[in-house]
Design a protein around this motif. Structure first.
Motif, PDB file in Angstrom:
ATOM      1  N   LEU A 216       0.853  -1.751   0.038  1.00  0.00           N
ATOM      2  CA  LEU A 216      -0.027   0.476  -0.029  1.00  0.00           C
ATOM      3  C   LEU A 216       0.551   1.509  -0.039  1.00  0.00           C
ATOM      4  CD1 LEU A 216      -2.784   1.323   0.086  1.00  0.00           C
ATOM      5  CD2 LEU A 216      -2.587   0.878   2.416  1.00  0.00           C
ATOM      6  N   ALA A 217       1.593   1.219   0.799  1.00  0.00           N
ATOM      7  CA  ALA A 217       2.894   2.514   0.427  1.00  0.00           C
ATOM      8  C   ALA A 217       3.034   2.901  -1.081  1.00  0.00           C
ATOM      9  CB  ALA A 217       4.240   1.906   1.979  1.00  0.00           C
ATOM     10  N   LYS A 218       3.761   1.718  -1.548  1.00  0.00           N
ATOM     11  CA  LYS A 218       4.788   1.800  -2.890  1.00  0.00           C
ATOM     12  C   LYS A 218       2.900   2.532  -3.519  1.00  0.00           C
ATOM     13  CE  LYS A 218       8.297  -1.600  -3.286  1.00  0.00           C
ATOM     14  NZ  LYS A 218       7.681  -3.550  -2.908  1.00  0.00           N
ATOM     15  N   THR A 219       1.614   1.727  -4.224  1.00  0.00           N
ATOM     16  CA  THR A 219       0.861   1.803  -4.339  1.00  0.00           C
ATOM     17  C   THR A 219       0.897   3.991  -3.931  1.00  0.00           C
ATOM     18  OG1 THR A 219      -0.247   0.137  -4.314  1.00  0.00           O
ATOM     19  CG2 THR A 219      -1.210   2.492  -4.638  1.00  0.00           C
ATOM     20  N   LEU A 220      -0.078   4.598  -2.754  1.00  0.00           N
ATOM     21  CA  LEU A 220       0.613   5.884  -2.575  1.00  0.00           C
ATOM     22  C   LEU A 220       1.477   6.226  -2.495  1.00  0.00           C
ATOM     23  CD1 LEU A 220      -0.987   5.197   1.448  1.00  0.00           C
ATOM     24  CD2 LEU A 220      -2.213   6.219  -0.282  1.00  0.00           C
ATOM     25  N   GLU A 221       2.435   5.813  -2.866  1.00  0.00           N
ATOM     26  CA  GLU A 221       3.910   6.595  -3.546  1.00  0.00           C
ATOM     27  C   GLU A 221       3.205   6.423  -4.973  1.00  0.00           C
ATOM     28  OE1 GLU A 221       7.731   5.423  -1.142  1.00  0.00           O
ATOM     29  OE2 GLU A 221       6.994   4.536  -2.479  1.00  0.00           O
ATOM     30  N   LEU A 222       3.130   6.111  -5.926  1.00  0.00           N
ATOM     31  CA  LEU A 222       2.726   5.875  -7.085  1.00  0.00           C
ATOM     32  C   LEU A 222       2.244   7.726  -6.852  1.00  0.00           C
ATOM     33  CD1 LEU A 222       3.152   2.842  -8.700  1.00  0.00           C
ATOM     34  CD2 LEU A 222       4.380   4.528  -9.537  1.00  0.00           C
ATOM     35  N   ILE A 223       0.401   7.677  -6.055  1.00  0.00           N
ATOM     36  CA  ILE A 223      -0.368   8.385  -6.231  1.00  0.00           C
ATOM     37  C   ILE A 223       0.756   9.950  -5.695  1.00  0.00           C
ATOM     38  CG2 ILE A 223      -2.323   9.331  -5.323  1.00  0.00           C
ATOM     39  CD1 ILE A 223      -2.997   6.668  -4.390  1.00  0.00           C
ATOM     40  N   ARG A 224       1.097   9.605  -4.585  1.00  0.00           N
ATOM     41  CA  ARG A 224       1.555  10.857  -3.741  1.00  0.00           C
ATOM     42  C   ARG A 224       3.164  11.191  -5.918  1.00  0.00           C
ATOM     43  NH1 ARG A 224       6.967   9.536  -1.491  1.00  0.00           N
ATOM     44  NH2 ARG A 224       7.280   8.884  -3.347  1.00  0.00           N
ATOM     45  N   ASP A 225       3.227  10.775  -6.380  1.00  0.00           N
ATOM     46  CA  ASP A 225       4.254  10.905  -7.311  1.00  0.00           C
ATOM     47  C   ASP A 225       3.326  11.188  -9.253  1.00  0.00           C
ATOM     48  OD1 ASP A 225       6.541  10.629  -5.774  1.00  0.00           O
ATOM     49  OD2 ASP A 225       7.227   9.317  -6.662  1.00  0.00           O
ATOM     50  N   LYS A 226       2.384  10.664  -9.086  1.00  0.00           N
ATOM     51  CA  LYS A 226       1.824  10.554 -10.961  1.00  0.00           C
ATOM     52  C   LYS A 226       0.594  11.300 -10.559  1.00  0.00           C
ATOM     53  CE  LYS A 226       5.445   7.697 -12.710  1.00  0.00           C
ATOM     54  NZ  LYS A 226       4.938   6.166 -13.153  1.00  0.00           N
ATOM     55  N   GLY A 227       0.040  11.739  -9.083  1.00  0.00           N
ATOM     56  CA  GLY A 227      -1.346  11.956  -8.383  1.00  0.00           C
ATOM     57  C   GLY A 227      -2.449  10.897  -9.521  1.00  0.00           C
ATOM     58  N   ARG A 228      -3.459  11.409 -10.135  1.00  0.00           N
ATOM     59  CA  ARG A 228      -4.511  10.490 -10.885  1.00  0.00           C
ATOM     60  C   ARG A 228      -4.211   9.597 -11.535  1.00  0.00           C
ATOM     61  NH1 ARG A 228      -9.309  10.026 -13.477  1.00  0.00           N
ATOM     62  NH2 ARG A 228      -8.883   8.972 -14.631  1.00  0.00           N
ATOM     63  N   ASP A 229      -2.619   9.388 -12.100  1.00  0.00           N
ATOM     64  CA  ASP A 229      -2.359   8.909 -13.261  1.00  0.00           C
ATOM     65  C   ASP A 229      -1.392   7.551 -12.137  1.00  0.00           C
ATOM     66  OD1 ASP A 229      -3.258   9.713 -15.235  1.00  0.00           O
ATOM     67  OD2 ASP A 229      -1.196  10.415 -15.789  1.00  0.00           O
ATOM     68  N   GLY A 230      -1.284   8.003 -11.338  1.00  0.00           N
ATOM     69  CA  GLY A 230      -0.189   6.519 -10.247  1.00  0.00           C
ATOM     70  C   GLY A 230      -1.304   5.417  -9.663  1.00  0.00           C
ATOM     71  N   PHE A 231      -2.574   5.559 -10.220  1.00  0.00           N
ATOM     72  CA  PHE A 231      -4.099   4.457  -9.421  1.00  0.00           C
ATOM     73  C   PHE A 231      -4.768   4.750 -10.903  1.00  0.00           C
ATOM     74  CE2 PHE A 231      -8.090   3.302  -8.421  1.00  0.00           C
ATOM     75  CZ  PHE A 231      -7.984   3.040  -7.245  1.00  0.00           C
ATOM     76  N   TYR A 232      -5.055   5.442 -12.037  1.00  0.00           N
ATOM     77  CA  TYR A 232      -6.067   5.195 -13.249  1.00  0.00           C
ATOM     78  C   TYR A 232      -4.985   4.782 -14.588  1.00  0.00           C
ATOM     79  CZ  TYR A 232      -9.393   7.255  -9.889  1.00  0.00           C
ATOM     80  OH  TYR A 232     -10.278   7.190  -8.533  1.00  0.00           O
TER      81      TYR A 232
END
Ligand code: DON
Length: 568
Positions: A216-232
């Motif tokens: 989950l920490a890694k997923t949140l890092e992607l969201i931190r760095d890429k915003g919307r694209d970190g998840f979608y």
């Protein structure tokens, strides 16, 4: 009207009430707020997330900045309901009094269809809308946070996501309540996630254990760095799509790419001197709340008193009528023309209450939706925030059931919602909250399932007065309603208004659910003599609210959970 599902509905409500019981052990770190606070306040479901929100306010963040940080911190510290795999609603009021709402509710995937939860004989398949990959709507929370921040945020996005990353990576000591929930969910986690070890331990979880969530920490890092694209998009979208393919789920990469939250005008109404600012459809909550408030407004509730038999009778009769309307007329406004004006028309509501008779309960079988031309409440979570300037945010967010579908996205470390159960799988067949629906809330590709979430902000004399909301499925609306009345009619302070025992009626099943000891025995027997069926059960809702007085902000943090209010 003969209703073949009454028994089943009663069983489901009882079942919900039983789940509700699991939420009673409160974290000793949970904090009932003192107040008054002048510079800002956060009230939410966990002490850790409250602290994250308060720190953001102290760093100069506004209410929306704090809300974004709290949302992600709850995804880590309150995995039953806090989420990135679910959705929710935000009601916003600026210090100057401008209002807005953000709908980041999940949507039916493109491959969803009206009969997807029916077998070949046309019957609803048990649990298919609750504990399968098909139970998940396309998640909206991350897009919602990105949008809220883009429009109103002041601090840097990365700084708002980082506290959640730290909590996930370093871990945090779990409360007695969370230990209980994780142990309760264990067998299902095992069954639904073969080969994955998230949330599982060889021995039972206990209070104080460290919960570390590296994926989950890694997923949140992607969201931190890429915003919307970190998840979608990218890795997480690939993982969601792979999880779906492996489990016959429907969410595709295109569904994720196409998901967008929507700004909608708040719906507003009056109760006496107060202005109510609340969530429009696809929530049923705002409309129902305004209908309820109007229905009881001209009665002397203050004189009758809190939870006295006349008060309860009036409120139950209003609720019965309002929930009947909900079953027919409420759904996603992008797909179904919700008759908002008719539902809120004062003459309509006054006429509706004319069949109310003090001598006897109106049987729900004699109430139909109006005719117009043309329980544990761990499963959802609410937070209320006010900043130094007086900007305020009221957010309710959910996975639907506790831990949602209990299905984790492999590699990405987060749970998916089972929000598809909030659609009406078949006309007249109750969902897990005993709610029924029809065409307005039928399953369609790209449509949002109807919600009861009722994040609300109240003004008095043009000034901010209260921020309020709660989880609790179908009881959300009636809990928010009672909390408001507790303050306005029964002179309770914010904490007392949240703590006070609650009751609930939702038209069908035709029964009054009360929290243990909510009514005194004399009131119960008076109501029973008039034909009301009273069922005493577990806790209902977890209301987190803030009251604004001339002295400052006072919070109400629900002792039914680990809820905590912090201010400065
Ligand atoms: O949106 C809704 O109305 C539901 N999904 C909320 C679920 C909920 O509050 C669960 N808590 N008991």
């Amino acid at each position: 009207m003969h209703h073949p599902h009454l028994l089943k509905q009663a069983a489901i409500l009882l079942f919900c009430a039983t789940i509700l019981q699991t939420a009673v052990a409160q974290d000793p770190a949970a904090k009932t707020p003192d107040g008054p606070f002048r510079n800002g306040m956060v009230v939410c479901a966990t002490p850790n997330a409250s602290k994250v929100g308060l720190d953001i306010l102290k760093k100069g963040g506004n209410a929306v900045d704090a809300a974004v940080a709290v949302q992600f911190a709850l995804a880590v510290t309150h995995p039953e309901a806090g989420n990135i795999g679910g959705g929710g609603f935000m009601v916003y009021r600026s210090a100057k009094g401008n209002t807005n709402t953000l709908d980041f509710r999940e949507k039916g995937p493109a491959a969803a269809s009206a009969n997807m939860f029916l077998d070949s004989a046309g019957n609803v398949v048990k649990d298919m809308s609750l504990a399968t990959h098909q139970a998940s709507g396309v998640p909206g929370s991350v897009d919602g946070m990105v949008e809220a921040h883009r429009k109103y945020g002041k601090l840097k996005w990365a700084d708002l996501v980082q506290p959640a990353i730290d909590l996930a990576r370093k871990g945090f000591a779990i409360s007695r309540r969370l230990a209980g929930s994780l142990n309760w969910g264990g067998p299902q986690f095992r069954k639904l996630n073969p080969g994955k070890t998230y949330f599982l331990k060889d021995v039972a979880w206990k209070e104080g254990d460290l919960l570390v969530q590296e994926d989950l920490a890694k997923t949140l890092e992607l969201i931190r760095d890429k915003g919307r694209d970190g998840f979608y998009a990218g890795k997480v979208a690939d993982e969601i799509a792979a999880e779906m393919r492996a489990g016959n789920g429907l969410i595709s990469k295109a569904d994720l790419q196409n998901y967008h939250s929507v700004w909608r005008n708040a719906i507003t109404g009056k109760y006496k001197d107060y202005k109510i600012i609340t969530m429009p459809p696809p929530s049923s909550g705002g409309i129902a709340l305004l209908q309820l408030l109007h229905s009881v407004e001209k009665y002397p509730l203050h004189r009758w008193g809190h939870n006295q038999d006349s008060t309860v009778q009036l409120i139950v009769e209003a609720e019965r009528r309002v929930y009947a309307d909900r079953s027919k007329y409420l759904g996603d406004p992008d797909f179904y023309k919700v008759p908002v004006d008719s539902l809120l028309n004062p003459t309509y509501l006054d006429n509706r209450m004319k069949t109310f008779n003090w001598n006897a309960a109106t049987p729900s079988s004699s109430i139909q939706p109006g005719a117009f031309v043309g329980y544990e409440s761990d499963q959802t979570t609410h937070y209320s925030i006010v900043d130094k300037e007086g900007n305020s945010v009221s957010i309710t967010t959910t996975l639907n059931g506790s831990f949602g579908s209990k299905i984790l996205v492999g590699g990405a470390g987060f749970l998916l919602n089972n929000e598809m159960d909030d659609f009406s799988s078949k006309p007249g067949v109750p969902n897990m909250f005993g709610l029924i629906g029809g065409k307005a809330n039928s399953i369609q590709a790209g449509k949002r399932m109807l919600s009861s979430m009722t994040p609300t902000i109240i003004e008095k004399g043009g000034k901010l007065f209260m921020v309020v909301g709660t989880p609790g499925g179908s009881t959300i609306i009636t809990s928010v309603f009672q909390t408001i009345l507790n303050v306005i009619e029964f002179d309770e302070d914010m904490q007392q208004a949240v703590t006070s025992k609650r009751f609930h009626h939702q038209w069908l099943p035709d029964q009054v659910n009360i929290e243990k000891d909510a009514l005194d025995p004399a009131a119960i027997s008076k109501l029973e003599q008039k034909g009301y069926k009273i069922i005493s059960g577990g806790a209902s809702g977890r209301v987190d609210a803030i009251l604004v007085t001339k002295d400052g902000y006072y919070g109400g943090a629900d002792p039914r959970g680990d809820d905590t209010g912090l201010g400065w």
